[in-house]
Design a protein around this motif. Structure first.
Motif, mmCIF file in Angstrom:
data_model
loop_
_atom_site.group_PDB
_atom_site.id
_atom_site.type_symbol
_atom_site.label_atom_id
_atom_site.label_comp_id
_atom_site.label_asym_id
_atom_site.label_seq_id
_atom_site.Cartn_x
_atom_site.Cartn_y
_atom_site.Cartn_z
ATOM 1 N N PHE A 8 58.785 43.572 64.376
ATOM 2 C CA PHE A 8 60.235 43.803 64.440
ATOM 3 C C PHE A 8 60.646 45.278 64.313
ATOM 4 O O PHE A 8 61.368 45.780 65.183
ATOM 5 C CB PHE A 8 60.934 42.935 63.384
ATOM 6 N N LEU B 201 62.417 47.547 67.391
ATOM 7 C CA LEU B 201 63.707 48.232 67.264
ATOM 8 C C LEU B 201 63.600 49.688 67.686
ATOM 9 O O LEU B 201 64.587 50.310 68.056
ATOM 10 C CB LEU B 201 64.224 48.148 65.825
ATOM 11 N N TYR C 105 61.638 37.357 57.779
ATOM 12 C CA TYR C 105 62.584 36.462 58.439
ATOM 13 C C TYR C 105 61.964 35.101 58.706
ATOM 14 O O TYR C 105 60.941 35.004 59.403
ATOM 15 C CB TYR C 105 63.080 37.075 59.745
ATOM 16 N N PHE D 6 62.774 32.743 60.606
ATOM 17 C CA PHE D 6 62.851 32.192 61.960
ATOM 18 C C PHE D 6 61.908 32.889 62.927
ATOM 19 O O PHE D 6 61.898 32.596 64.116
ATOM 20 C CB PHE D 6 64.290 32.254 62.483
ATOM 21 N N ARG E 5 71.939 40.296 64.462
ATOM 22 C CA ARG E 5 70.584 39.815 64.748
ATOM 23 C C ARG E 5 70.032 38.921 63.649
ATOM 24 O O ARG E 5 69.167 38.097 63.921
ATOM 25 C CB ARG E 5 69.624 41.001 64.959
ATOM 26 N N ILE E 6 70.463 39.144 62.432
ATOM 27 C CA ILE E 6 69.861 38.390 61.324
ATOM 28 C C ILE E 6 70.822 37.323 60.784
ATOM 29 O O ILE E 6 70.497 36.147 60.722
ATOM 30 C CB ILE E 6 69.422 39.340 60.192
ATOM 31 N N ARG F 224 71.651 34.649 63.304
ATOM 32 C CA ARG F 224 70.506 33.782 63.552
ATOM 33 C C ARG F 224 70.297 32.819 62.387
ATOM 34 O O ARG F 224 69.992 31.653 62.586
ATOM 35 C CB ARG F 224 69.273 34.650 63.774
ATOM 36 N N MET F 225 70.480 33.331 61.167
ATOM 37 C CA MET F 225 70.212 32.476 60.019
ATOM 38 C C MET F 225 71.351 31.489 59.770
ATOM 39 O O MET F 225 71.145 30.451 59.158
ATOM 40 C CB MET F 225 69.937 33.323 58.782
ATOM 41 N N LYS G 183 54.523 44.621 57.101
ATOM 42 C CA LYS G 183 55.761 45.021 57.764
ATOM 43 C C LYS G 183 56.180 46.419 57.308
ATOM 44 O O LYS G 183 56.688 47.214 58.098
ATOM 45 C CB LYS G 183 56.846 43.996 57.424
ATOM 46 N N LEU H 182 67.986 48.615 61.789
ATOM 47 C CA LEU H 182 69.261 48.150 62.339
ATOM 48 C C LEU H 182 70.414 48.737 61.529
ATOM 49 O O LEU H 182 70.262 49.059 60.350
ATOM 50 C CB LEU H 182 69.332 46.622 62.276
ATOM 51 N N ALA I 120 66.494 44.279 57.172
ATOM 52 C CA ALA I 120 66.756 44.591 58.578
ATOM 53 C C ALA I 120 67.295 46.011 58.724
ATOM 54 O O ALA I 120 66.981 46.715 59.684
ATOM 55 C CB ALA I 120 67.742 43.586 59.159
ATOM 56 N N LYS J 23 68.465 53.137 58.152
ATOM 57 C CA LYS J 23 67.584 53.028 59.314
ATOM 58 C C LYS J 23 67.016 54.379 59.744
ATOM 59 O O LYS J 23 65.998 54.431 60.416
ATOM 60 C CB LYS J 23 68.316 52.353 60.479
#
Lengths: 297, 361
Positions: free
Chosen positions: B102, B106, B91, B93, A201-202, A205-206, B150, A193, A188, B77
């Protein structure tokens, strides 16, 4: 041989009979009080329904108690219906406590799980041991302390409630975050991020099952509290929570007033509704939280 | 242009048992468009190296330059690098689509642009039919593609890959390797790829780096690294079985083993670098030996049949060597075999520093 088979069938029937008897008794044991409260709430007299078998089946059902509760002004100085106001207070307090508990528990859990800091292991153990102490034991010292800081108000209550949940929840959060591979956060961070962003965010959520569990525990703790609320804001009926109000209505708070058990019961039923709703919404999460913490996937 | 450059990078970890220092002065520079494979034994800091380049770890000493700029204080980043993790780190989810989108979301790109890019990358990696599945429903190969998608979608021109094929089946891996090579040729992205798998390293790399003891032991064209290792450690690490190494002395134009009946002419390339009586460590690759011909002979102590080739362990007057025989060798333990080592395949190393005499230290 027929005799042996008959014996086996009889034994099986006996085993089933015993299990069913045990189960029915246990079910009755837990359902009956609820039934009793609900029946009382539908009664039009303020006394408790007498405990004969025939009294368990109500002769007439009225919603008088609910009406009184929702519109009644038991304390004349409050200009709006009392009970809805108190429930509102309770929900506000409980929601704030849930929010702060989640924030505190997740931050602490993340630190305990991920960050390199001295004496991490002893700290985690210490945090866990603290949870053995009953929260009520801290009421008097907290009262004395908070009185000095003029914190005998809602802010003080939230401050007092939060650690009650968050300390235990921090430990749960640590276990839960331990189980999340750090790769996800690092991915992430490369995706764009910041470390805190990745946490929000990660990791949140997890670890959602534990977040939900923490929120529920925090909400419950504040919503159901009597002792601390009584100590902090008991003198100001304007600020009462539903729990304080209910005790008052039951006549346990002020012995001079007449007990109104039907109203008390109606209040108990109404107070249960938000909890039931919360639980139903988060039921799947809860199961996941417990099973993930137990290491079953 | 040096696109990725590390200057004297050190990194130490504190652990319960004390501390480990996987990087001890790594100097390393990668040109634009290369596919550099960093090869090294497990647990010797390959992943640490990638994490330092990505900015996930801060080095204790030294500097990291990306695209010619110092990035020591730039958070991950903002380094505009992409990374494919060994675990893929997609991820669980999110759907495949959301995973790929993703990094773009961002960056707050417009919706249509994101959609177009995601679909383009998905098509390139042939995962456009699984865009709305969750990672849990995918096979290992599909997950790897999602992870690469990704990494590509960001448009980063530096991609770091941490053993992305380690979790794939052997058959899938061969195809995945080929596809990655093709992708690299098509896109011209600079890729730094870390692995402990030699076959993977040799077949993928346009440049091969060997990491050991916290420093880059050898760096260059993979064939060159394999044939003329920079030092004796690299010689003994690369190849399966690795290079045979033995202590020897130069005598009358021959490299003569100190122990055992082993004698090979001094290779032409080394003729000016050695002098009479000089002590060296000599090495040759098992596959360079010609079994069944020549003056040398040894007693077979062990025979390993691998299938495509046979590894023959021989004892040459007290010196044990490994020789390779193509296909199944009609040889068994106790036989005496003759063999020869073409002198041009011999490498000579300095016994003190371990460095190949051919290369500058």
């Amino acid at each position: 041989m027929p005799s042996r088979r008959a014996k086996r069938v009889a034994l099986k029937a006996l085993r089933l009979a015993i299990s069913y008897i045990v189960l029915i008794v246990m079910a009755a044991w837990s359902v009956l009080p609820l039934y009793y409260v609900i029946m009382t709430s539908f009664s039009n007299v303020g006394t408790l329904v007498s405990l004969t078998i025939s009294a368990l089946i109500p002769k007439h059902i009225t919603l008088e108690a609910y009406e009184k509760l929702l519109t009644g002004r038991f304390i004349p100085s409050i200009k709006v219906p009392n009970f809805p106001l108190w429930v509102l207070h309770s929900i506000e307090l409980a929601a704030a406590t849930a929010l702060f508990s989640v924030a505190l528990a997740m931050l602490a859990g993340y630190a305990l799980s991920r960050l390199d800091m001295p004496a991490k292991k002893s700290l985690a153990t210490f945090v866990y041991i603290i949870t053995f102490l009953p929260v009520t034991a801290t009421t008097v010292p907290l009262y004395l302390l908070f009185a000095r800081f003029h914190l005998l108000n809602y802010a003080g209550l939230v401050l007092a409630y939060t650690p009650g949940t968050a300390v235990f929840a921090a430990f749960l959060a640590k276990l839960s975050i331990d189980a999340i591979p750090p790769d996800y956060e690092e991915a992430a961070m490369i995706d764009g991020l910041s470390r805190f962003g990745a946490f929000l965010r990660i990791v949140f959520r997890m670890a959602l099952p534990v977040v939900a569990l923490t929120a529920l525990l925090g909400f419950l703790g504040a919503y159901m509290d009597y002792a601390t609320a009584y100590a902090f804001i008991g003198s100001n009926s304007n600020a009462w929570t539903a729990m304080l109000g209910l005790w008052y209505l039951a006549g346990l708070y002020n012995y001079a007033s007449a007990p109104a058990y039907n109203i008390f019961a109606a209040g108990a039923v109404l107070m249960g509704i938000p909890l039931m709703a919360l639980f139903l919404v988060s039921q799947r999460m809860m199961t996941r939280a417990y099973s993930s913490l137990a290491g079953i996937k | 242009m040096e696109y990725v450059k590390l200057v004297d990078v050190w990194k130490t970890y504190r652990t319960k048992a004390g501390s480990v220092t996987p990087l001890r002065g790594v100097n390393f520079s990668v040109d634009k468009g290369e596919l550099v494979v960093v090869l090294g034994p497990s647990g010797e800091g390959k992943t640490t190296l990638l994490r330092v380049i990505a900015g996930l770890l801060r080095q204790d000493r030294g500097h990291v330059y990306l695209r010619g700029e110092l990035v020591d204080d730039v958070p991950p980043k903002d380094r505009n690098v992409a990374m494919v993790f060994q675990s893929y780190a997609i991820y669980p989810f999110m759907t495949v689509y959301d995973n790929i989108a993703f990094p773009l979301r961002l960056q707050h790109r417009p919706k249509q642009e994101i959609d177009a890019k995601v679909r383009q990358v998905a098509k390139l990696l042939r995962i456009d039919d699984i865009l709305y599945k969750k990672p849990g429903q995918l096979s290992g190969g599909q997950r790897q593609r999602v992870a690469i998608a990704k990494a590509l979608v960001k448009g980063a021109d530096i991609i770091l890959m941490d053993e992305p094929m380690a979790n794939l089946d052997a058959q899938v891996r061969v195809f995945a390797r080929e596809e990655l090579k093709q992708l690299h040729r098509d896109l011209g992205t600079t890729i730094i790829y870390v692995t402990h798998d030699q076959v993977e390293a040799l077949s993928l790399a346009t440049k091969l780096a060997i990491l050991h003891d916290g420093v880059i032991q050898d760096y260059g064209d993979p064939v060159e690294v394999y044939r003329r290792p920079r030092n004796s450690w690299v010689a003994s690490f690369t190849g399966n079985p690795p290079m045979n190494l033995f202590e020897a002395r130069v005598q009358g134009g021959y490299v003569v083993a100190k122990q055992g009946d082993m004698k090979v002419e001094v290779p032409e390339a080394y003729s000016k670098l050695v002098s009479e009586g000089m002590e060296v460590v000599a090495g040759f690759r098992p596959e360079d030996a010609r079994v069944g011909q020549g003056q040398l002979s040894g007693k077979v102590t062990m025979v390993e049949r691998v299938g495509a080739y046979t590894v023959i362990h021989v004892d040459v007057g007290g010196l044990s060597l490994r020789l390779l025989y193509p296909s199944m060798a009609p040889i068994s333990r106790g036989d005496v075999v003759s063999f020869e080592v073409p002198s041009s395949t011999l490498s000579l190393f300095d016994p003190k520093t371990g460095l190949n005499l051919l290369r500058r230290p």
